[in-house]
Design a protein around this motif. Structure first.
Motif, PDB file in Angstrom:
ATOM      1  N   LYS A 143       5.540   9.879  -0.232  1.00 12.48           N
ATOM      2  CA  LYS A 143       4.818   8.626  -0.489  1.00 12.48           C
ATOM      3  C   LYS A 143       5.793   7.452  -0.562  1.00 12.48           C
ATOM      4  O   LYS A 143       6.842   7.535  -1.194  1.00 12.48           O
ATOM      5  N   ARG A 144       5.442   6.361   0.119  1.00 16.83           N
ATOM      6  CA  ARG A 144       6.280   5.167   0.110  1.00 16.83           C
ATOM      7  C   ARG A 144       5.391   3.940  -0.040  1.00 16.83           C
ATOM      8  O   ARG A 144       4.224   3.957   0.350  1.00 16.83           O
ATOM      9  N   LEU A 145       5.949   2.887  -0.609  1.00 17.42           N
ATOM     10  CA  LEU A 145       5.213   1.633  -0.754  1.00 17.42           C
ATOM     11  C   LEU A 145       5.551   0.747   0.437  1.00 17.42           C
ATOM     12  O   LEU A 145       6.705   0.391   0.651  1.00 17.42           O
ATOM     13  N   VAL A 146       4.514   0.388   1.194  1.00 15.83           N
ATOM     14  CA  VAL A 146       4.692  -0.452   2.378  1.00 15.83           C
ATOM     15  C   VAL A 146       4.142  -1.846   2.076  1.00 15.83           C
ATOM     16  O   VAL A 146       2.946  -1.995   1.832  1.00 15.83           O
ATOM     17  N   PRO A 147       4.984  -2.868   2.080  1.00  7.96           N
ATOM     18  CA  PRO A 147       4.479  -4.228   1.856  1.00  7.96           C
ATOM     19  C   PRO A 147       3.546  -4.641   3.002  1.00  7.96           C
ATOM     20  O   PRO A 147       3.880  -4.454   4.176  1.00  7.96           O
ATOM     21  N   VAL A 148       2.372  -5.156   2.653  1.00  8.43           N
ATOM     22  CA  VAL A 148       1.437  -5.650   3.669  1.00  8.43           C
ATOM     23  C   VAL A 148       0.809  -6.951   3.173  1.00  8.43           C
ATOM     24  O   VAL A 148       0.744  -7.207   1.958  1.00  8.43           O
ATOM     25  N   ASN A 149       0.342  -7.746   4.112  1.00 12.96           N
ATOM     26  CA  ASN A 149      -0.394  -8.966   3.793  1.00 12.96           C
ATOM     27  C   ASN A 149      -1.886  -8.681   3.908  1.00 12.96           C
ATOM     28  O   ASN A 149      -2.367  -8.302   4.982  1.00 12.96           O
ATOM     29  N   ILE A 150      -2.615  -8.845   2.808  1.00 15.88           N
ATOM     30  CA  ILE A 150      -4.047  -8.565   2.829  1.00 15.88           C
ATOM     31  C   ILE A 150      -4.803  -9.728   2.186  1.00 15.88           C
ATOM     32  O   ILE A 150      -4.317 -10.337   1.224  1.00 15.88           O
ATOM     33  N   TYR A 151      -5.986 -10.003   2.729  1.00 17.96           N
ATOM     34  CA  TYR A 151      -6.756 -11.171   2.306  1.00 17.96           C
ATOM     35  C   TYR A 151      -8.242 -10.842   2.286  1.00 17.96           C
ATOM     36  O   TYR A 151      -8.710  -9.955   3.006  1.00 17.96           O
ATOM     37  N   PHE A 152      -8.982 -11.589   1.462  1.00 17.36           N
ATOM     38  CA  PHE A 152     -10.430 -11.638   1.628  1.00 17.36           C
ATOM     39  C   PHE A 152     -10.718 -12.554   2.821  1.00 17.36           C
ATOM     40  O   PHE A 152      -9.924 -13.455   3.132  1.00 17.36           O
ATOM     41  N   PRO A 153     -11.836 -12.351   3.521  1.00 18.93           N
ATOM     42  CA  PRO A 153     -12.120 -13.180   4.704  1.00 18.93           C
ATOM     43  C   PRO A 153     -12.072 -14.681   4.426  1.00 18.93           C
ATOM     44  O   PRO A 153     -11.586 -15.456   5.255  1.00 18.93           O
ATOM     45  N   VAL A 191       0.848  -1.187   0.000  1.00 24.16           N
ATOM     46  CA  VAL A 191       0.000   0.000   0.000  1.00 24.16           C
ATOM     47  C   VAL A 191       0.885   1.239   0.000  1.00 24.16           C
ATOM     48  O   VAL A 191       1.911   1.291   0.678  1.00 24.16           O
ATOM     49  N   TYR A 192       0.500   2.230  -0.797  1.00 19.65           N
ATOM     50  CA  TYR A 192       1.224   3.499  -0.814  1.00 19.65           C
ATOM     51  C   TYR A 192       0.774   4.341   0.376  1.00 19.65           C
ATOM     52  O   TYR A 192      -0.428   4.558   0.582  1.00 19.65           O
ATOM     53  N   VAL A 193       1.747   4.811   1.154  1.00 19.65           N
ATOM     54  CA  VAL A 193       1.473   5.588   2.363  1.00 19.65           C
ATOM     55  C   VAL A 193       2.163   6.942   2.257  1.00 19.65           C
ATOM     56  O   VAL A 193       3.370   7.014   2.007  1.00 19.65           O
ATOM     57  N   SER A 194       1.377   8.012   2.427  1.00 18.12           N
ATOM     58  CA  SER A 194       1.915   9.375   2.477  1.00 18.12           C
ATOM     59  C   SER A 194       1.655   9.953   3.862  1.00 18.12           C
ATOM     60  O   SER A 194       0.890   9.391   4.648  1.00 18.12           O
TER      61      SER A 194
END
Length: 327
Positions: free
Chosen positions: A54-64, A45-48
């Protein structure tokens, strides 16, 4: 501890990313397909912060339905009207040792959470932290690093060892938690705050810092605060602040902490999403009627917001352009 954030919108991302930056294990679960798919495609996700750096932060994301993690703590940040669906879709990975923290806007969420979790494991919170989701996969943290604060309380009003561990880790993540032992007073204090800032800034399309500069800001704010406090007094709810302190909090957050922030209700209405006004001003009015008191200003504002939602269904700009083009 391991965290799972249910609802990777603006606030969910802020809490989760800050905890992840502090070294904690965080997963995100969301039902909004553009958000999940975009973050997968970007590998993060891009975080400002205030629109800069702005930086790209690696995250783990899922559908339920795809999540296989086993978190110790669930942080819930959905919209009120989407909570029931989120809980139902996520219930497959709930268990009786998990704790739940929810800092959602408005009221009505605790009753839904209690359908899945015992009150001994539920912490309610309020966040005076501004964040904007610019678009799917792109979030802006409003305020300098460490800006903002939150109140948090056990539903039982009896902090245990796990509570103190959660509060400590939130502190390490610069979320500035304040642990209280007044559950309803903690939650309602933010409802009162939002009943002023969210609705008035939304109706007039202004930032918090712009609202507080108005000559009539205090008159409007104090009128809404007085009605809300009248309701709470009749309902037997002792708020964290006095009436004067509640207005001072609104002043401080608007002038110092989040002057550049458009409240979440404005973000919703500008993107033609339903607002949470029924869970904020509407909740105050409905609670008052249970005790034979009409918070008429709150009801008036609730109906104005609904009228604004309705007006947003008309494409006025296109109509004006078409009229101009025919002349």
């Amino acid at each position: 501890m391991k965290y799972a954030v249910l609802g990777a919108g603006a606030m969910g991302l802020r809490y989760g990313v800050l905890l992840q930056d502090a070294g904690y294990d965080v997963d995100f679960v969301d039902t909004w397909e553009p958000q999940v798919n975009t973050i997968h495609e970007q590998n993060g996700v891009y975080v400002s912060r205030d629109g800069q750096n702005k930086r790209l932060v690696p995250v783990n994301i899922y559908f339920p339905e795809d999540y296989e993690g086993d978190p110790d703590v669930l942080i819930i940040f959905t919209k009120q009207y989407g909570l029931a669906e989120m809980l139902q879709r996520c219930s497959r990975f709930f268990n009786d040792r998990q704790y739940v923290v929810s800092c959602m806007n408005g009221m009505g969420h605790i009753e839904k959470i209690n359908q899945y979790f015992d009150k001994e494991k539920v912490l309610g919170g309020t966040a005076l932290i501004g964040t904007v989701l610019n678009q799917a996969g792109d979030v802006d943290f409003i305020g300098k690093s460490g800006a903002g604060s939150m109140n948090i309380a056990n539903q039982t009003e009896i902090p245990d060892e796990m509570t103190h561990k959660i509060v400590n880790e939130f502190q390490q993540a610069n979320l500035n938690p304040n642990l209280t032992t007044n559950f309803l007073g903690t939650l309602m204090a933010k409802v009162v705050f939002n009943s002023v800032i969210n609705t008035l800034c939304t109706m007039f399309k202004i930032r918090m810092g712009e609202f507080i500069q108005s000559d009539v800001a205090s008159k409007l704010g104090v009128q809404l605060i007085d009605e809300a406090f009248d309701v709470c007094e009749r309902a037997g709810i002792t708020l964290l602040n006095t009436r004067e302190e509640e207005w001072q909090t609104i002043q401080y957050v608007s002038e110092v902490t989040n002057p550049l922030h458009f409240p979440s209700m404005y973000q919703d209405i500008s993107k033609q999403r339903p607002t949470e006004v029924d869970y904020i001003n509407g909740y105050i009015y409905d609670l008052g009627t249970q005790y034979h008191y009409e918070a008429k200003t709150h009801d008036f504002l609730r109906n104005l917001v609904h009228l604004s939602e309705f007006a947003g269904t008309f494409d006025v700009d296109s109509y004006i352009k078409s009229v101009v083009a025919t002349k």
